[in-house]
Design an enzyme around this catalytic site. Structure first.
Site, PDB file in Angstrom:
ATOM      1  N   ASP A  22      85.952  22.766  64.186  1.00  0.00           N
ATOM      2  CA  ASP A  22      85.854  24.398  63.905  1.00  0.00           C
ATOM      3  C   ASP A  22      87.042  24.764  64.848  1.00  0.00           C
ATOM      4  O   ASP A  22      87.245  26.225  64.826  1.00  0.00           O
ATOM      5  CB  ASP A  22      84.370  24.878  64.184  1.00  0.00           C
ATOM      6  N   GLU A  56      77.200  21.059  68.789  1.00  0.00           N
ATOM      7  CA  GLU A  56      77.316  21.143  70.222  1.00  0.00           C
ATOM      8  C   GLU A  56      76.080  21.561  70.807  1.00  0.00           C
ATOM      9  O   GLU A  56      75.468  22.458  70.480  1.00  0.00           O
ATOM     10  CB  GLU A  56      78.354  22.277  70.433  1.00  0.00           C
ATOM     11  N   ASP A  96      82.543  19.376  61.623  1.00  0.00           N
ATOM     12  CA  ASP A  96      81.849  20.210  62.654  1.00  0.00           C
ATOM     13  C   ASP A  96      81.062  21.229  62.025  1.00  0.00           C
ATOM     14  O   ASP A  96      81.245  21.928  61.000  1.00  0.00           O
ATOM     15  CB  ASP A  96      82.856  21.140  63.438  1.00  0.00           C
ATOM     16  N   GLU A 119      83.755  16.809  76.261  1.00  0.00           N
ATOM     17  CA  GLU A 119      85.060  17.688  76.562  1.00  0.00           C
ATOM     18  C   GLU A 119      84.935  18.374  77.915  1.00  0.00           C
ATOM     19  O   GLU A 119      84.207  18.869  78.492  1.00  0.00           O
ATOM     20  CB  GLU A 119      85.044  18.705  75.571  1.00  0.00           C
ATOM     21  N   LYS A 131      79.095  17.159  63.278  1.00  0.00           N
ATOM     22  CA  LYS A 131      79.149  17.213  64.829  1.00  0.00           C
ATOM     23  C   LYS A 131      78.460  18.386  65.217  1.00  0.00           C
ATOM     24  O   LYS A 131      78.548  19.372  64.409  1.00  0.00           O
ATOM     25  CB  LYS A 131      80.583  17.003  65.284  1.00  0.00           C
TER      26      LYS A 131
HETATM   27  O1  KIV Z   1      86.961  21.739  66.743  1.00  0.00           O
HETATM   28  C1  KIV Z   1      87.386  20.714  67.495  1.00  0.00           C
HETATM   29  O2  KIV Z   1      88.552  20.436  67.204  1.00  0.00           O
HETATM   30  C2  KIV Z   1      86.772  19.775  68.458  1.00  0.00           C
HETATM   31  C3  KIV Z   1      87.525  19.079  69.346  1.00  0.00           C
HETATM   32  C4  KIV Z   1      88.113  19.730  70.457  1.00  0.00           C
HETATM   33  C5  KIV Z   1      86.640  17.847  69.981  1.00  0.00           C
HETATM   34  O3  KIV Z   1      85.459  20.082  68.779  1.00  0.00           O
END
Ligand code: KIV
Length: 263
Positions: free
Chosen positions: A45, A114, A84, A181, A112
């Site tokens: 994202d 968070e 994401d 991160e 993914k």
């Molecule tokens: O959105 C993204 O590119 C990420 C990376 C920074 C791990 O989550």
């Protein structure tokens, strides 16, 4: 390289072989990343910042993510495609299921999200229904307003303990991969050695099982210079060579170096 699956990454962790993840948002870069030998592609994202020009990832929608996931998966990569789940698209297990379905049907092999402990139930439900999950801890950019900026996390003993506890819990809930991160290197190395699942770092030092960078950062196209970013285009004749230089540097252990790390 052959088609990469989550089992490939499990084996690489077991053998101590470093693996590579690079963000891509379209078919051309997806092919370049795959041909350079990066095992995983992240449809991040971060596209909200590097493609759309926002100052955070918060405005990105699930339809933006589905569109770019379709583009990346058409690049026919051998790499494992992770997409994401954007801000507020996984506030409940039911909403997460619906959002993840859209990304899996767009071509992702894994989603993914968070967050830590609060996601355990959601992770178990997704995994039960066949959706592999990558978790993301430390500096989770969707929480930038809670953190008061893009700040290194896990520096106090209390924060470090909480990130480790979250990592163990999300693994127990069924997550198959974890992104860490912007946390101190010693904490990332400790978490990576305690977990069975592969761990990917960004600004988390050399002790993780894999490394990820945002494509535009490693190509030297972004104006911000976070400590962990290296411009891999220096001395290279083409974008393909720059991407390959990053892949080679991770695999050989030349990246990240001390100057890229937080303590
Ligand atoms: O959105 C993204 O590119 C990420 C990376 C920074 C791990 O989550």
């Amino acid at each position: 390289m052959g088609k990469v699956t989550i089992s490939t990454l499990d084996k690489m962790k077991a053998n101590g072989d470093k693996f590579v993840c690079i963000t891509a948002y379209d078919a051309t870069f997806s092919r370049i990343v795959s041909e350079a030998g990066a095992e995983t592609i992240l449809v991040g994202d971060s596209l909200g910042m590097v493609l759309q020009g926002h100052d955070s990832t918060i405005p990105v929608t699930i339809s933006d993510m589905a569109y770019h996931t379709r583009c990346v998966s058409r690049g026919s990569p051998e790499s494992l495609v992770i997409a994401d789940l954007p801000f507020m698209s996984y506030t409940t297990a039911e909403q997460a299921m619906d959002s993840a379905t859209q990304l899996m049907q767009a071509g992702a092999a894994m989603v993914k999200m968070e967050g830590g402990t609060w996601l355990s139930d959601t992770i178990s439900k997704l995994v039960e229904r066949g959706i592999p999950v990558c978790a993301h801890l430390g500096l989770t950019p969707q929480s930038v307003n809670t953190f008061g900026g893009f700040k290194v996390q896990g520096r106090t003993p209390k924060e470090a303990k909480s990130i480790l506890a979250d990592a163990v819990e999300i693994q127990d809930a069924g997550a198959r991969l974890l992104v860490l991160e912007c946390i101190p290197s010693h904490l990332a190395a400790d978490i990576s050695s305690k977990l069975d699942i592969p761990v990917i770092g960004i600004g988390a030092g050399p002790g993780t099982d894999g490394q990820v960078l945002v494509m535009h950062d490693l190509l030297g196209l972004t104006s911000h210079t976070a400590r962990f970013v290296q411009n891999f285009m220096v001395g290279q004749a083409s974008v393909q060579d720059g991407v390959k230089a990053f892949v080679d540097a991770v695999k050989s252990g030349e990246y990240p170096r001390e100057e890229h790390c937080y303590n």
